[in-house]
Write a protein that holds these residues in place. Sequence first.
Motif, PDB file in Angstrom:
ATOM      1  N   LYS A 167       0.076  -6.368  -6.849  1.00 20.01           N
ATOM      2  CA  LYS A 167      -0.467  -5.454  -6.190  1.00 20.01           C
ATOM      3  C   LYS A 167      -1.297  -6.339  -5.264  1.00 20.01           C
ATOM      4  CE  LYS A 167      -1.000  -2.377  -8.947  1.00 20.01           C
ATOM      5  NZ  LYS A 167      -1.672  -1.142 -10.839  1.00 20.01           N
ATOM      6  N   SER A 168      -2.444  -5.774  -4.527  1.00 18.04           N
ATOM      7  CA  SER A 168      -3.202  -6.510  -3.525  1.00 18.04           C
ATOM      8  C   SER A 168      -3.482  -5.135  -2.910  1.00 18.04           C
ATOM      9  CB  SER A 168      -2.312  -7.140  -2.420  1.00 18.04           C
ATOM     10  OG  SER A 168      -1.279  -5.761  -1.347  1.00 18.04           O
ATOM     11  N   TYR A 169      -4.460  -5.713  -1.741  1.00 13.94           N
ATOM     12  CA  TYR A 169      -6.069  -5.280  -1.296  1.00 13.94           C
ATOM     13  C   TYR A 169      -5.798  -5.173   0.406  1.00 13.94           C
ATOM     14  CZ  TYR A 169      -9.631  -7.439  -2.761  1.00 13.94           C
ATOM     15  OH  TYR A 169     -10.049  -8.289  -3.173  1.00 13.94           O
ATOM     16  N   ASN A 170      -6.218  -4.155   0.525  1.00 10.30           N
ATOM     17  CA  ASN A 170      -6.800  -5.093   1.659  1.00 10.30           C
ATOM     18  C   ASN A 170      -8.954  -5.285   2.238  1.00 10.30           C
ATOM     19  OD1 ASN A 170      -4.726  -5.039   3.181  1.00 10.30           O
ATOM     20  ND2 ASN A 170      -5.011  -2.805   4.026  1.00 10.30           N
ATOM     21  N   SER A 171      -9.087  -5.957   2.760  1.00  7.21           N
ATOM     22  CA  SER A 171     -10.700  -6.012   2.643  1.00  7.21           C
ATOM     23  C   SER A 171     -11.362  -5.917   3.742  1.00  7.21           C
ATOM     24  CB  SER A 171     -11.329  -7.012   1.789  1.00  7.21           C
ATOM     25  OG  SER A 171     -12.494  -7.782   1.704  1.00  7.21           O
TER      26      SER A 171
END
Length: 66
Positions: free
Chosen positions: A2-6
Amino acid sequence: MKSYNSVTLLGSPVGNAEIKSMGNNDRIRGSFTLAVNRPYKDSDGKNVVDFFTVVAWGKLAEICGD
């Protein structure tokens, strides 16, 4: 994986934050516009500015309203 944008935006708020109570469960929603300068100028030598609408919920919305 899983990843996320910041994203981090540095700018100035435009006008006042708009705070609303959503429904009968006391959810609070706040929104405001953020003006962010680009790090370069256009062909006329003027600063280029982008405007972002920011939405916050709950305690963060209350803080934005203050």
